[in-house]
Scaffold this active site. Structure first.
Site, PDB file in Angstrom:
ATOM      1  N   THR A   1       0.877  -1.156   0.000  1.00  0.00           N
ATOM      2  CA  THR A   1       0.000   0.000   0.000  1.00  0.00           C
ATOM      3  C   THR A   1       0.920   1.211   0.000  1.00  0.00           C
ATOM      4  OG1 THR A   1      -1.659  -1.266   1.238  1.00  0.00           O
ATOM      5  CG2 THR A   1      -1.843   1.088   1.407  1.00  0.00           C
TER       6      THR A   1
ATOM      7  N   GLY B   1       1.436  -1.723   4.492  1.00  0.00           N
ATOM      8  CA  GLY B   1       1.889  -2.940   5.139  1.00  0.00           C
ATOM      9  C   GLY B   1       0.815  -3.947   5.482  1.00  0.00           C
TER      10      GLY B   1
END
Length: 580
Positions: free
Chosen positions: A395, A477
């Site tokens: 992300t 993450g």
């Protein structure tokens, strides 16, 4: 391959050029500020601020540019969560533009013969693609709270996509790790591979397809994406994935109505307190805000500052374990599940959970608690322990503020590195695999349903003190987002680290598993050995955790932008110069 690339409008030219100048991960100034993991994205935001745009305008400009330079993490083929502090109104608002399941979705979408399908196989398919929300989220942000339009804020990203960007070592590494997935899809191979292999560092890549998509959105607004040619291209791509010769993947069942009917949600932020700070985070369907707040509530019962570091970190690990047990049991899309948030976030429930923590010994996988008794004792519930569903760790997060005091903490994604792996032909952007964030089988609150938003871990956070912004923090993450944000707050607030030290510290991610995730270099360190004395065990394959970005609002009126000092190839922090 070259003919295919030109036909798809993906690549005009690829040449080698010298590496770009080193990025600066720390900067302090008196005006607006920005922190991202991309030099081009940070400069895009700063350019908008310098032209008189506000933090919302600059955040969209940075996000659009990240879609070009960091396309494996984010882009208009995905979705996200934007947290905004509005200085004039002295309030925090959120924009939920998480992807949704198409109307055709059922709880069995990722099952075959009654059994869950292979996770990696599910990712690289049209069936994994959720209805993208990013463009709708940007539209809501700009029209409600911005001062510029798509034409202005997309201009920097169009320029980068047209002129090209240099492949970094990190970009090459990410591409190499996705070669097998990218080889499945012809337009993706044409854009990001050369003879089936990752483009080498130093290569200049232009993406005229993405520039075309941005130009159409700049000219036609949000409808250009959700109702125009781009929408038709998305539906065609999802339902008939453009695979390479001899490849078969599961198609999706998305319609033009799914895109035309997509709505972002303006939601109240989730509010909690911690040691004198007001902590604002994302509400459901992101579990990030609730889980961070729950863990902080547990930790608030300890005087961490007065403890030896190892014992304090032990308690951080155990608080995270308990918070994840409750997260995994209860949290999902609030439009489909009545999650017990009031009980979960109560200080009383945290005190009850805190009693389970052993001061000197690590525990094993924890059972979920019963937060219902702290909001409605009449609800009988005996929750089951749920294993942590796989959640991709890929992300991006950005942080922006402006001279007027507005603040944006924005996390958005296409889920896995490279999402589904499918580039939309002619438009150069990757589609998400967000539907794999659902649990593949039930009973569980996070199973797929028509129109439902999969549970997220994204945790953009803004902290106020005495009614004024104190800091913001967020990270990519997957489920490690929650622990990165939590650990950074503990490092900064409890351990007294500067924010750059708090970000650069080794990350420890406990998500109620049999072993705790850690980063390369951690095993064998004095810190690791001290925690092993409490009985903690580490996962066998350490990996880099997150690439966070933060802002700190200093007592003297300056702002410090903080990005990663070592992870993800080092981040980019910039501040405005005087006179703007």
């Amino acid at each position: 391959m070259r003919e295919l690339a030109l036909a798809c409008g993906l690549v005009l030219s690829i040449v080698l050029q010298a590496p770009a100048a080193a990025k600066t991960p720390l900067a302090t100034g008196t005006g607006g500020a920005v922190a991202t993991i991309s030099e081009q994205a940070s400069h895009a935001a700063l350019a908008i601020l310098n032209k008189g745009g506000n933090a919302i305008d600059a955040a969209v400009a940075a996000a659009a540019t990240l879609g070009v330079t960091d396309p494996f993490s984010c882009g208009i083929g995905g979705g996200g969560f934007m947290l905004i502090y509005l200085a004039k109104d002295k309030r925090v608002i959120t924009i939920d533009h998480r992807e949704t399941a198409p109307a055709s979705a059922t709880p069995a979408v990722f099952q075959s013969d009654g059994k869950p399908v292979d996770y990696d196989t599910a990712i690289a398919s049209g069936a994994a693609v959720g209805v993208p929300g990013t463009v709708r989220g940007w539209h809501e942000a700009l029209t409600r709270y911005g001062s510029m339009d798509f034409r202005q804020v997309l201009a920097p990203a169009i320029d980068v996509a047209t002129r090209g960007f240099t492949v970094t070592d990190n970009f090459h590494h990410l591409t190499a790790g996705n070669e097998k997935k990218f080889q499945l899809f012809a337009p993706t191979s044409a854009l990001y591979l050369r003879n089936g292999k990752a483009l080498p560092a130093g290569t200049l890549v232009r993406n005229p397809g993405m520039a075309k998509a941005y130009r159409e959105i700049a000219a036609g607004g949000v409808k250009a994406f959700y109702e125009g040619p781009i929408a038709r291209a998305i539906v065609d791509t999802v339902n008939r994935p453009p695979v390479a010769a001899g490849v078969r993947v599961a198609p999706g069942r998305m319609t033009l109505a799914d895109l035309a009917n997509y709505e972002a949600r303006i939601r109240r932020p989730l509010h909690s307190t911690y040691r004198g700070y007001d902590i604002y985070g994302m509400p459901l369907p992101s579990s990030g805000g609730a889980t961070v707040a729950h863990a902080l509530n547990i930790l608030e019962g300890y005087d961490l500052k007065a403890m030896p570091r190892a014992q304090a970190e032990h308690l951080y690990i155990e608080a995270s374990r308990l918070a994840f047990a409750d997260r995994n049991a209860y949290l999902a899309d609030p439009e489909y599940v009545d999650a017990p948030l009031a009980g979960l976030l109560s200080k009383e429930f945290a005190a009850q959970r805190r009693k389970l923590v052993k001061q000197r010994a690590a525990s094993s996988v924890a059972a979920a608690g019963d937060p219902y008794i702290y909001q409605d004792p009449s609800v009988p519930l005996r929750p089951h322990v749920h294993r942590l569903h796989p959640e991709s760790a890929h992300t991006t997060h950005l942080a922006v503020s402006d001279k007027d005091g507005n603040v944006v903490a924005y996390t958005f994604t296409i889920e896995s590195w490279g999402g589904s792996g499918i580039v939309v032909p002619g438009y150069g952007f990757l589609l998400n695999n967000e539907l794999t964030d659902f649990d593949f089988s039930g009973p569980h609150p996070n199973v797929p349903e028509a129109g439902k938003r999969p549970r997220s871990s994204m945790a953009p956070t803004i902290a106020l003190k005495d009614g004024k912004p104190a800091f913001s923090i967020g990270s990519p993450g997957g489920s490690t987002i929650i622990t990165t944000v939590l650990q950074t707050i503990v490092n900064y607030v409890d351990f007294g680290m500067s924010m750059d030290q708090a970000l650069d510290a080794p990350r420890i991610s406990e998500r109620n598993g049999a072993a705790t995730a850690i980063e390369p270099g951690f095993p064998g360190s004095p810190q690791a050995r001290a925690l092993e004395g409490f009985g903690h065990r580490w996962e066998a394959a350490p990996e880099e955790i997150g690439a966070a970005n933060a802002l700190v609002f200093n007592p003297d009126g300056t702002v410090t932008a903080v990005s990663e000092g070592k992870r993800h190839g080092v981040g980019s922090a910039l501040v405005q110069k005087r006179g703007h």
